[in-house]
Design an enzyme around this catalytic site. Structure first.
Site, PDB file in Angstrom:
ATOM      1  N   CYS A 127      47.881  20.516   9.984  1.00  0.00           N
ATOM      2  CA  CYS A 127      48.255  20.576   8.564  1.00  0.00           C
ATOM      3  C   CYS A 127      49.293  21.670   8.371  1.00  0.00           C
ATOM      4  O   CYS A 127      48.975  22.849   8.476  1.00  0.00           O
ATOM      5  CB  CYS A 127      47.034  20.925   7.718  1.00  0.00           C
ATOM      6  SG  CYS A 127      45.740  19.693   7.784  1.00  0.00           S
ATOM      7  N   GLN A 139      46.650   1.836  10.756  1.00  0.00           N
ATOM      8  CA  GLN A 139      47.011   2.977   9.913  1.00  0.00           C
ATOM      9  C   GLN A 139      45.837   3.950   9.822  1.00  0.00           C
ATOM     10  O   GLN A 139      44.697   3.521   9.746  1.00  0.00           O
ATOM     11  CB  GLN A 139      47.366   2.485   8.506  1.00  0.00           C
ATOM     12  CG  GLN A 139      48.609   1.617   8.468  1.00  0.00           C
ATOM     13  CD  GLN A 139      49.887   2.421   8.446  1.00  0.00           C
ATOM     14  OE1 GLN A 139      49.856   3.643   8.513  1.00  0.00           O
ATOM     15  NE2 GLN A 139      51.006   1.741   8.393  1.00  0.00           N
ATOM     16  N   ASP A 161      59.593  -2.156   7.584  1.00  0.00           N
ATOM     17  CA  ASP A 161      58.769  -0.940   7.684  1.00  0.00           C
ATOM     18  C   ASP A 161      59.064  -0.279   9.029  1.00  0.00           C
ATOM     19  O   ASP A 161      58.222  -0.250   9.917  1.00  0.00           O
ATOM     20  CB  ASP A 161      57.283  -1.330   7.569  1.00  0.00           C
ATOM     21  CG  ASP A 161      56.359  -0.118   7.583  1.00  0.00           C
ATOM     22  OD1 ASP A 161      56.850   1.019   7.516  1.00  0.00           O
ATOM     23  OD2 ASP A 161      55.129  -0.318   7.658  1.00  0.00           O
ATOM     24  N   CYS A 186      58.940   5.792   6.444  1.00  0.00           N
ATOM     25  CA  CYS A 186      58.192   7.022   6.719  1.00  0.00           C
ATOM     26  C   CYS A 186      59.138   8.197   6.902  1.00  0.00           C
ATOM     27  O   CYS A 186      58.716   9.277   7.299  1.00  0.00           O
ATOM     28  CB  CYS A 186      57.267   6.841   7.917  1.00  0.00           C
ATOM     29  SG  CYS A 186      58.118   6.290   9.385  1.00  0.00           S
TER      30      CYS A 186
HETATM   31  N1  SAH Z   1      54.153  -2.468   9.223  1.00  0.00           N
HETATM   32  C1  SAH Z   1      53.215  -1.997  10.200  1.00  0.00           C
HETATM   33  C2  SAH Z   1      53.791  -1.062  11.283  1.00  0.00           C
HETATM   34  C3  SAH Z   1      54.820  -0.061  10.864  1.00  0.00           C
HETATM   35  S1  SAH Z   1      55.177   1.146  12.091  1.00  0.00           S
HETATM   36  C4  SAH Z   1      52.032  -1.348   9.517  1.00  0.00           C
HETATM   37  O1  SAH Z   1      52.113  -0.966   8.362  1.00  0.00           O
HETATM   38  O2  SAH Z   1      50.987  -1.216  10.140  1.00  0.00           O
HETATM   39  C5  SAH Z   1      56.695   0.568  12.769  1.00  0.00           C
HETATM   40  C6  SAH Z   1      56.542  -0.534  13.786  1.00  0.00           C
HETATM   41  O3  SAH Z   1      57.826  -0.898  14.271  1.00  0.00           O
HETATM   42  C7  SAH Z   1      55.741  -0.143  15.025  1.00  0.00           C
HETATM   43  O4  SAH Z   1      54.697  -1.072  15.188  1.00  0.00           O
HETATM   44  C8  SAH Z   1      56.756  -0.244  16.182  1.00  0.00           C
HETATM   45  O5  SAH Z   1      56.181  -0.699  17.385  1.00  0.00           O
HETATM   46  C9  SAH Z   1      57.748  -1.246  15.651  1.00  0.00           C
HETATM   47  N2  SAH Z   1      59.127  -1.213  16.170  1.00  0.00           N
HETATM   48  C10 SAH Z   1      59.830  -0.135  16.600  1.00  0.00           C
HETATM   49  N3  SAH Z   1      61.099  -0.499  16.878  1.00  0.00           N
HETATM   50  C11 SAH Z   1      61.199  -1.829  16.621  1.00  0.00           C
HETATM   51  C12 SAH Z   1      62.286  -2.776  16.694  1.00  0.00           C
HETATM   52  N4  SAH Z   1      63.488  -2.409  17.100  1.00  0.00           N
HETATM   53  N5  SAH Z   1      62.026  -4.046  16.329  1.00  0.00           N
HETATM   54  C13 SAH Z   1      60.796  -4.423  15.903  1.00  0.00           C
HETATM   55  N6  SAH Z   1      59.746  -3.577  15.809  1.00  0.00           N
HETATM   56  C14 SAH Z   1      59.944  -2.291  16.161  1.00  0.00           C
END
Ligand code: SAH
Length: 473
Positions: free
Chosen positions: A82, A284, A383, A410
């Site tokens: 933290c 998550q 995302d 994020c």
């Molecule tokens: N939407 C999901 C995961 C988000 S985290 C949720 O909310 O649980 C971001 C994700 O992107 C991860 O799972 C990672 O493995 C994936 N990732 C990273 N680079 C990528 C790319 N170039 N193309 C597709 N997925 C990718």
């Protein structure tokens, strides 16, 4: 004035850096000072000088920031977990939202949008459903579990952590007692000897189901039956496993997990969607806030029953399945094959037949499908990880002209960079809402809704469906 190492400086802290250090200026020269908060007036000692900035150590707080509060956790300052527990929670939320607004304006040149109040937690404690404790031995030969001190691999011996669930303390006590009773050594990073490296636990907030996985430096666990007997007594225990990891590496988990007792997974829900979580699968970590984040993504996307949605960077399909409850069809794209297997299984588990998943890089899969198969999207959700979206992907999204783009981020800095490109490509940011997934850290998640400008859409005024969100901020 020429500053040098060990000089004492007096600084008013104005902001926080990406790792939570306070930022202040002395004669226009920027200093990063750990444990100092915006609003603090402090004395510090210069520890390092670079060309354009320096680092200093907090020596004395002359005038504390009005946002300063006593951290709940006694090891908050030394633990790397933290970074800003000494900041009042409301001030944390305010700072996070302002940070996002600032970056969107300065880097993204985004203006004229609706900033909905940040979604904070009512109880910002004990929010994590997953924990990975390193196991080690202290100078006196005592087995310790806890957390790494900031940026180091020294373990701070603590069973108590205010962002983890309290049941973990009981689990750790059982494991440590079993280790000392059976002369089982913790792993030593320096020598590569010893057995137990990490303890991983995952707990279903909705179901109360518990999973414990020991990461070990061997293929088998000696005296496993004694450990199982004890752990089994904990109400909710559903899965006990090992993950062998014999590599001399910082990577925590091994490549496989082997169940010793119970099921291979636990079950949990986010909203009405059910998920199976195994030791190695991604999920998550803050389920309360995840639900709010996805709910916001869903409200922003607002898919109609005929809409086709692409969910890029879909992980285990969490957002995809949320949206599939409303849309005609959802296509998820994710780079990790294992995550796509989980996504497919989760879709089947929920009896959802309108979600389809592809393994691959979003920036390759989408352009290929668009050029070769002329696919269409009404809504695209992204995302991405911290580095944001690949430029090729943003260009493809712009060419496809979906009515709406929902960007879940994020990292507000890369978000701002990408929003600029999307706005130059004909989109307009309409709504933005931050969500605090990691209270007491500097991280913040943001959901943005963009509309295509040239298309003639009927604009529906946004009505937050859950008034509970509005209490914060
Ligand atoms: N939407 C999901 C995961 C988000 S985290 C949720 O909310 O649980 C971001 C994700 O992107 C991860 O799972 C990672 O493995 C994936 N990732 C990273 N680079 C990528 C790319 N170039 N193309 C597709 N997925 C990718």
């Amino acid at each position: 004035m020429e500053l040098k190492k060990n000089d004492e400086i007096r600084v008013l802290i104005e902001d926080l850096g990406v790792d939570g250090a306070g930022i202040g200026k002395v004669d226009g020269f920027t200093f990063f000072i750990k444990d100092a908060l915006p609003g603090d007036e402090i004395n510090a000692k210069v520890i390092k000088l670079k060309k354009n900035y320096g680092y200093a150590r907090l020596m004395e707080i002359i005038m504390p920031s009005p946002d300063r509060t006593e951290p709940k956790c006694p090891v908050a300052r030394s633990c790397g977990g933290c970074q800003i527990q000494a900041m009042d929670y409301r001030a944390q939320l305010k700072w996070k939202q302002e940070k996002v607004a600032q970056l969107l304006g300065r880097v993204g040149h985004v203006s004229d949008y609706e900033m909905l109040p940040i979604m904070g937690m009512e109880e910002p404690w004990h929010y994590r459903n997953k924990v990975q404790y390193p196991v080690g031995m202290n100078k006196d030969g005592k087995i310790v579990t806890g957390f790494y001190a900031g940026r180091t691999h020294a373990i701070i011996d603590t069973e108590k952590c205010y962002i983890q669930l309290e049941i973990n303390e009981q689990i750790l006590t059982i494991i440590k007692t079993w280790m000392s009773d059976n002369k089982i050594a913790p792993y030593d990073e320096n020598t590569g000897r010893g057995l137990v490296r990490h303890v991983l636990t995952r707990i279903g907030f909705q179901t109360g189901e518990i999973l414990v996985c020991l990461v070990i430096n061997a293929g088998k666990l000696p005296h496993a039956d004694k450990l199982i007997t004890k752990l089994q007594e904990i109400p909710g225990m559903k899965s006990i496993s090992i993950s062998p990891n014999m590599a001399r590496t910082n990577v925590i988990l091994g490549e496989t997990a082997k169940t010793l007792w119970g099921q291979d997974y636990i079950t949990d829900y986010i909203g009405d969607v059910k998920y199976q979580i195994s030791p190695l699968s991604f999920y998550q970590v803050n389920p309360v806030q995840t639900k709010r984040l996805y709910q916001t993504a869903l409200e922003f996307a607002d898919p109609g029953p005929d809409d086709v949605v692409w969910d890029l960077y879909c992980g285990i399909g969490t957002i995809s399945l949320f949206i599939a409850q409303k849309a005609s069809k959802v296509y998820g794209v994710e780079i990790v094959p294992q995550a796509i297997e989980d996504a497919k299984r989760n879709a089947a588990l929920n009896g959802m037949t309108n979600a389809q998943f592809y393994v691959g890089k979003a920036e390759e899969v989408l352009p290929r499908a668009y050029e070769k198969d002329h696919i269409h999207a009404d809504i695209i959700v992204v995302d991405p990880p911290r580095k944001g979206c690949d430029k090729t992907l943003l260009d493809c999204m712009i060419s496809m002209q979906p009515e709406k783009i929902v960007y879940v981020s994020c990292d507000p800095a890369t978000l701002a960079r990408d929003l600029k490109i999307l706005e130059e490509g004909g989109y307009k940011v309409k709504k933005v809402r931050c969500c605090d997934m990691f209270p007491h850290s500097v991280h913040v998640e943001t959901v943005c809704c963009l509309y295509h400008q040239k298309k003639d859409f009927i604009s529906v005024p946004y009505e937050p469906k859950n008034a509970e969100y509005l209490k914060q901020g």
